[in-house]
Design an enzyme around this catalytic site. Sequence first.
Site, mmCIF file in Angstrom:
data_model
loop_
_atom_site.group_PDB
_atom_site.id
_atom_site.type_symbol
_atom_site.label_atom_id
_atom_site.label_comp_id
_atom_site.label_asym_id
_atom_site.label_seq_id
_atom_site.Cartn_x
_atom_site.Cartn_y
_atom_site.Cartn_z
ATOM 1 N N GLU A 120 9.563 8.680 -16.368
ATOM 2 C CA GLU A 120 8.164 9.101 -16.541
ATOM 3 C C GLU A 120 7.647 8.727 -17.925
ATOM 4 O O GLU A 120 6.507 8.278 -18.089
ATOM 5 C CB GLU A 120 8.041 10.615 -16.327
ATOM 6 C CG GLU A 120 8.326 11.019 -14.886
ATOM 7 C CD GLU A 120 8.437 12.529 -14.737
ATOM 8 O OE1 GLU A 120 7.537 13.129 -14.150
ATOM 9 O OE2 GLU A 120 9.420 13.113 -15.225
ATOM 10 N N LYS A 175 16.577 21.452 -10.245
ATOM 11 C CA LYS A 175 15.850 20.227 -10.597
ATOM 12 C C LYS A 175 16.702 19.200 -11.318
ATOM 13 O O LYS A 175 17.544 19.534 -12.146
ATOM 14 C CB LYS A 175 14.669 20.579 -11.509
ATOM 15 C CG LYS A 175 13.608 21.368 -10.806
ATOM 16 C CD LYS A 175 12.751 20.482 -9.945
ATOM 17 C CE LYS A 175 11.350 20.454 -10.531
ATOM 18 N NZ LYS A 175 10.489 19.572 -9.787
ATOM 19 N N HIS A 204 0.827 -1.216 0.000
ATOM 20 C CA HIS A 204 0.000 0.000 0.000
ATOM 21 C C HIS A 204 0.860 1.265 0.000
ATOM 22 O O HIS A 204 0.419 2.306 0.476
ATOM 23 C CB HIS A 204 -0.947 0.042 1.210
ATOM 24 C CG HIS A 204 -1.657 -1.254 1.467
ATOM 25 N ND1 HIS A 204 -2.869 -1.566 0.885
ATOM 26 C CD2 HIS A 204 -1.296 -2.340 2.190
ATOM 27 C CE1 HIS A 204 -3.237 -2.775 1.280
ATOM 28 N NE2 HIS A 204 -2.298 -3.279 2.060
ATOM 29 N N SER A 256 15.386 21.568 -15.437
ATOM 30 C CA SER A 256 14.180 22.358 -15.669
ATOM 31 C C SER A 256 14.609 23.665 -16.316
ATOM 32 O O SER A 256 15.683 24.192 -16.032
ATOM 33 C CB SER A 256 13.496 22.632 -14.335
ATOM 34 O OG SER A 256 12.729 23.817 -14.412
#
Length: 483
Positions: free
Chosen positions: A314, A307, A180, A301
Amino acid sequence: MSALPSPPAGNEPAGEAVAEPAAHVSRIWGGRFEAGPAAIMEAINVSIDFDIRLIEQDVAASKAHAAMLAHQGIIPQADADAIHGGLDAVLAEARSGRLPLSRALEDVHMNVEGRLAALIGEPAGRLHTARSRNDQVATDFRLWVRDALDTLDGAAKALQAALIEQAQEHVATIMPGFTHLQAAQPVTFGHHLLAYVEMLGRDRGRFADARRRLNECPLGAAALAGTSFPIDRRATATALGFERPCANSLDAVSDRDFALEFLSACAIAAVHLSRLGEEIVIWTCERFGFLRLSDSFSTGSSIMPQKRNPDAAELIRAKAGRIIGALSGLLIVIKGLPLAYAKDMQEDKEPVFEAFDTLMLCLAAMAGMIATATVNAARMRAAAADGFPDATDLADWLVRVKGMPFRRAHHVAGSAVKAAETAGCPLAGLPLAVLQAIDPALDDSVFAVLGVEASVASRASEGGTAPERVAAAVVEARRRFLG
Ligand code: ARG
């Protein structure tokens, strides 16, 4: 009298089409179409733009077919020789980007044959004896999918190798194991990576299954019913590396199971990669900080200088969507098609090509990310201690050492967790007196099983996470998958 219903009146552009006869199709079909009917027919019918990818297989199948025709005395040997040489020349042109392609010739099959005729003249006209584009395309496409399966197998194996390499390095690196997405029990990072090695092993098994089942040759089924020529289907099947000819000519030209199985195996593999992609996103985010991707697999970024984004992970997570889409798209195309061939089937190739290209890219990107990532073992270890992951060990100890029924032990361990939570310490930090107040069965020796190292080491059952088990599993994985 026409049996066709007349088109609904509303399809005509208001006030135009009736006044002026259909000199130009755009008046009837709407201003969007500039081309006339023949050009639109060509635009919807043409497949050379994508089925050119079958050219290697098309030439191989044609060579096998011509050789068989000559061997059977159906065409002269001299013509077969000319066809052979001519096909080699066509292929050489294609490989060097010099093959002229014509959209008017629709597809790769007619383009190859057309070019062959231009190069060798009359003998080219004998190549299409005793075959049809229907068995031809089914054969070419099976050969292509077979090669694709072999290539994917290699790429999946390379990713397994990268995972096994990291797993070996981290057989004893402790991290939280989750259920979970809540800290459940500590595991080792090597164990976690080997879970993906198993998934990829099943993916490769599905590729191999699909390959085995597709390896029957449609050539010689001709349009749908077979042929009156005395062909030798076994000879062409063998020459092309097939196990045997397809048993039924109708099935041979209409079956696309091989493409569907290919896509479903790709879809499942893509789903596996998407799960690993998601885990990488989680592990690399600054709150977790378990993993750092190499510079070569991180992106910055445009606005936030700090970043380091896991874009590749992704995208791998996202690209499963495309591959699943390719599978559902083709299932829907094939659904309800009557036997035998229908032009709908021309829609079989693009989803397969797209799924293959996408999955190859994802496998390579994942292998690159995994091979070059660095583990932050300290962060993993610290997180593994959060959330009382050794509560099960406490309960198991009461059962194993004190003979307590598990349900009661579960309750006692729960009270210990509550006490530790209140005291703000790990279970191992509770004074013995506190433990004994919870249950007198708890004595000094319980501390040996508390703490994450003890917890991990104790899970030495087959397939478990104990470092000694994982070390052995790494050796086994190499033998099973990389041998
Ligand atoms: N380009 C066609 C395809 O991909 C080849 C078969 C055409 N056969 C036919 N009967 N029109 O399916």
